[in-house]
Design a protein around this motif. Structure first.
Motif, mmCIF file in Angstrom:
data_model
loop_
_atom_site.group_PDB
_atom_site.id
_atom_site.type_symbol
_atom_site.label_atom_id
_atom_site.label_comp_id
_atom_site.label_asym_id
_atom_site.label_seq_id
_atom_site.Cartn_x
_atom_site.Cartn_y
_atom_site.Cartn_z
ATOM 1 N N VAL A 25 -1.460 -4.308 9.447
ATOM 2 C CA VAL A 25 -0.431 -4.803 8.511
ATOM 3 C C VAL A 25 -0.701 -4.242 7.109
ATOM 4 C CG1 VAL A 25 0.580 -6.866 7.456
ATOM 5 C CG2 VAL A 25 -0.008 -6.873 9.884
ATOM 6 N N GLN A 26 -1.964 -4.258 6.720
ATOM 7 C CA GLN A 26 -2.303 -3.754 5.369
ATOM 8 C C GLN A 26 -1.943 -2.275 5.204
ATOM 9 O OE1 GLN A 26 -6.507 -4.693 5.474
ATOM 10 N NE2 GLN A 26 -6.269 -6.492 4.156
ATOM 11 N N GLN A 27 -2.097 -1.501 6.286
ATOM 12 C CA GLN A 27 -1.915 -0.040 6.199
ATOM 13 C C GLN A 27 -0.566 0.423 6.740
ATOM 14 O OE1 GLN A 27 -4.176 1.746 4.748
ATOM 15 N NE2 GLN A 27 -5.815 0.238 4.629
ATOM 16 N N ARG A 28 0.340 -0.492 7.008
ATOM 17 C CA ARG A 28 1.581 -0.122 7.680
ATOM 18 C C ARG A 28 2.414 0.853 6.837
ATOM 19 N NH1 ARG A 28 3.414 -0.144 12.952
ATOM 20 N NH2 ARG A 28 5.615 -0.660 13.037
ATOM 21 N N GLY A 29 2.395 0.647 5.513
ATOM 22 C CA GLY A 29 3.172 1.542 4.648
ATOM 23 C C GLY A 29 2.694 2.981 4.790
ATOM 24 N N ALA A 30 1.373 3.171 4.818
ATOM 25 C CA ALA A 30 0.815 4.521 4.952
ATOM 26 C C ALA A 30 1.152 5.104 6.317
ATOM 27 C CB ALA A 30 -0.696 4.464 4.750
ATOM 28 N N ALA A 31 1.142 4.262 7.365
ATOM 29 C CA ALA A 31 1.464 4.742 8.719
ATOM 30 C C ALA A 31 2.918 5.228 8.790
ATOM 31 C CB ALA A 31 1.221 3.631 9.739
ATOM 32 N N ILE A 32 3.806 4.529 8.088
ATOM 33 C CA ILE A 32 5.230 4.941 8.078
ATOM 34 C C ILE A 32 5.348 6.292 7.378
ATOM 35 C CG2 ILE A 32 7.555 4.372 7.225
ATOM 36 C CD1 ILE A 32 6.847 2.236 9.145
ATOM 37 N N LYS A 54 3.133 8.595 7.134
ATOM 38 C CA LYS A 54 2.567 9.630 8.000
ATOM 39 C C LYS A 54 3.571 10.017 9.099
ATOM 40 C CE LYS A 54 -1.830 10.647 10.241
ATOM 41 N NZ LYS A 54 -1.878 10.293 11.666
ATOM 42 N N ALA A 55 4.218 9.027 9.672
ATOM 43 C CA ALA A 55 5.119 9.299 10.794
ATOM 44 C C ALA A 55 6.449 9.900 10.334
ATOM 45 C CB ALA A 55 5.375 8.000 11.569
ATOM 46 N N ARG A 56 6.975 9.387 9.233
ATOM 47 C CA ARG A 56 8.338 9.708 8.838
ATOM 48 C C ARG A 56 8.400 10.796 7.770
ATOM 49 N NH1 ARG A 56 13.203 7.553 6.599
ATOM 50 N NH2 ARG A 56 12.257 6.902 4.649
ATOM 51 N N GLY A 57 7.257 11.004 7.113
ATOM 52 C CA GLY A 57 7.251 11.948 5.999
ATOM 53 C C GLY A 57 7.907 11.377 4.763
ATOM 54 N N ALA A 58 8.197 10.112 4.768
ATOM 55 C CA ALA A 58 8.798 9.424 3.612
ATOM 56 C C ALA A 58 8.448 7.947 3.739
ATOM 57 C CB ALA A 58 10.313 9.604 3.617
ATOM 58 N N SER A 59 8.468 7.233 2.610
ATOM 59 C CA SER A 59 8.046 5.835 2.662
ATOM 60 C C SER A 59 9.141 4.946 3.250
ATOM 61 C CB SER A 59 7.632 5.357 1.270
ATOM 62 O OG SER A 59 8.690 5.509 0.372
ATOM 63 N N SER A 60 8.738 3.754 3.643
ATOM 64 C CA SER A 60 9.652 2.777 4.257
ATOM 65 C C SER A 60 10.864 2.587 3.367
ATOM 66 C CB SER A 60 8.974 1.420 4.394
ATOM 67 O OG SER A 60 7.600 1.541 4.586
ATOM 68 N N ALA A 61 12.034 2.688 3.931
ATOM 69 C CA ALA A 61 13.226 2.517 3.102
ATOM 70 C C ALA A 61 14.158 1.465 3.701
ATOM 71 C CB ALA A 61 13.938 3.848 2.940
ATOM 72 N N ALA A 62 14.655 1.690 4.915
ATOM 73 C CA ALA A 62 15.570 0.720 5.518
ATOM 74 C C ALA A 62 14.865 -0.616 5.748
ATOM 75 C CB ALA A 62 16.126 1.261 6.826
ATOM 76 N N SER A 63 13.590 -0.575 6.145
ATOM 77 C CA SER A 63 12.868 -1.839 6.379
ATOM 78 C C SER A 63 12.583 -2.551 5.059
ATOM 79 C CB SER A 63 11.569 -1.600 7.152
ATOM 80 O OG SER A 63 10.750 -0.654 6.486
ATOM 81 N N ALA A 64 12.352 -1.769 4.000
ATOM 82 C CA ALA A 64 12.146 -2.386 2.680
ATOM 83 C C ALA A 64 13.452 -3.027 2.197
ATOM 84 C CB ALA A 64 11.668 -1.340 1.677
ATOM 85 N N ALA A 65 14.562 -2.336 2.418
ATOM 86 C CA ALA A 65 15.864 -2.896 2.025
ATOM 87 C C ALA A 65 16.142 -4.176 2.806
ATOM 88 C CB ALA A 65 16.969 -1.867 2.286
#
Ligand code: NAI
Length: 324
Positions: free
Chosen positions: A222-229, A231-242
């Motif tokens: 949970v703590q590192q989920r932002g970094a994992a996104i 890494k996978a997406r090449g961009a930070s969480s956007a739709a989930s943050a919205a």
């Protein structure tokens, strides 16, 4: 038909807002019977892009949208705002130290806090999404002396939602079976997703999962989920943050279904001293949030709650001179 409410969104040409503005316009935040006026703020170099977003919003022909204002002036964007979602922030640039990042954002959020103070509805509800969200919310609030500090909140709901899903998947249940999830502290890698009070389908979560999974898998995931996104997406969480921003504001305005996590001014509850924006377990009702009191805190939790508090105090110390 209800009177329209004014919703200000900053960083409105950015990737989170590209989801957020459209979902608010379609009624996901305040309901399908609540007309809205969107007041969108950007910086001058992004105004062309923002105009493109406005064109697309218009092209959706949303029944609830009464008007759209696009501006690079916070005094215009926050005028009479009932809700303000502060998404725009300065990302970390090459060679930028953490302190530089805090300072660059402090400059933005002090201006926006003052503009909210001078222009927004006296009942404005503010959610800071732009990172470092908790300290940015503190700076905005300190620069808005005519507003109650409790009107400023920082987004922890993405962390809360991530934690719910991890636990639901581990236990083979649905997220709607998970109750009383809590994420304490800062929206950063020191946050503490706490299962001590959490239940899944009525059973204590810690009786359903191994202790080792909780400590060495769940918490860091949970703590590192932002970094994992990233890494996978090449961009930070956007739709989930919205989506999390919508959940946060909807619950604050219309009431929550049980405990949710919100970054709010620390008030001494759970021995977290005032002066920082700390994520607590809250319940929202009648347009207000209230900290859930009386939960037992064991040594394992206390250590993690203290660590994330210490980090917030260090962030605060780095911007002390900008706190108004
Ligand atoms: P983005 O870079 O796509 O968009 C940010 C937008 O803000 C840009 O269009 C930029 O021009 C604008 N902006 C910058 N300074 C501004 C100012 N002073 N006034 C108005 N607009 C300004 O970034 P994205 O992906 O939309 O993320 C926005 C922020 O949200 C970032 O700080 C990110 O770290 C944070 N975030 C927070 C999360 C949380 O859970 N609290 C989760 C995910 C992202």
């Amino acid at each position: 038909m209800k009177d329209p409410v004014r919703i200000a969104i900053t960083g409105a040409a950015g990737q989170i807002s590209y989801s957020l503005a459209f979902r608010i316009a379609s009624g996901d935040m305040l309901g399908k019977d609540q007309p809205v006026i969107l007041q969108l703020l950007e910086i001058p170099p992004a105004m062309d892009a923002l105009n493109g977003v406005v064109m697309e919003l218009n092209d959706c022909a949303f029944p609830l949208v009464q008007d759209i204002v696009a501006s690079d002036d916070p005094n215009v964007a926050f005028k009479d705002a009932d809700f303000a979602l502060l998404v725009g922030a300065r990302p970390r640039g090459p060679g930028m130290e953490r302190k530089d990042l805090l300072e660059a954002n402090a400059a933005i959020f002090s201006v926006q806090g003052k503009a909210l103070n001078d222009n927004a509805s006296r009942d404005v509800r503010v959610l800071v999404v732009g990172n470092p969200a908790n300290t940015n919310a503190l700076i905005a609030s300190c620069n808005a002396p005519d507003l109650d500090p409790g009107q400023f909140t920082a987004m922890m709901r993405l962390d809360h939602n991530r934690a719910k899903t991890q636990l639901a998947q581990k236990t083979g249940k649905h997220v709607t079976d998970v109750e009383s999830m809590i994420v304490w502290g800062n929206h950063s890698a020191t946050q503490y997703p706490d299962l001590a009070h959490c239940k899944v389908a009525g059973k204590p979560a810690l009786e359903l999962v191994e202790r080792d999974w909780y400590e060495t898998d769940f918490i860091p995931t949970v703590q590192q989920r932002g970094a994992a996104i990233i890494k996978a997406r090449g961009a930070s969480s956007a739709a989930s943050a919205a989506s999390a921003a919508i959940d946060h504001m909807r619950d604050w305005a219309l009431g929550s279904d049980g405990i949710v996590s919100m970054g709010i001014p620390a008030d001494g509850s759970y021995s977290v001293e005032p002066g920082i924006m700390y994520s607590y377990p809250v319940v929202c009702k009648d347009g207000k949030y209230e900290i859930v009191q009386g939960l037992e805190v064991d040594d394992f939790s206390r250590e993690r709650m203290n660590a994330t508090e210490t980090e917030l105090r260090e962030e605060r110390a780095a911007v002390e001179h900008l706190l108004g």
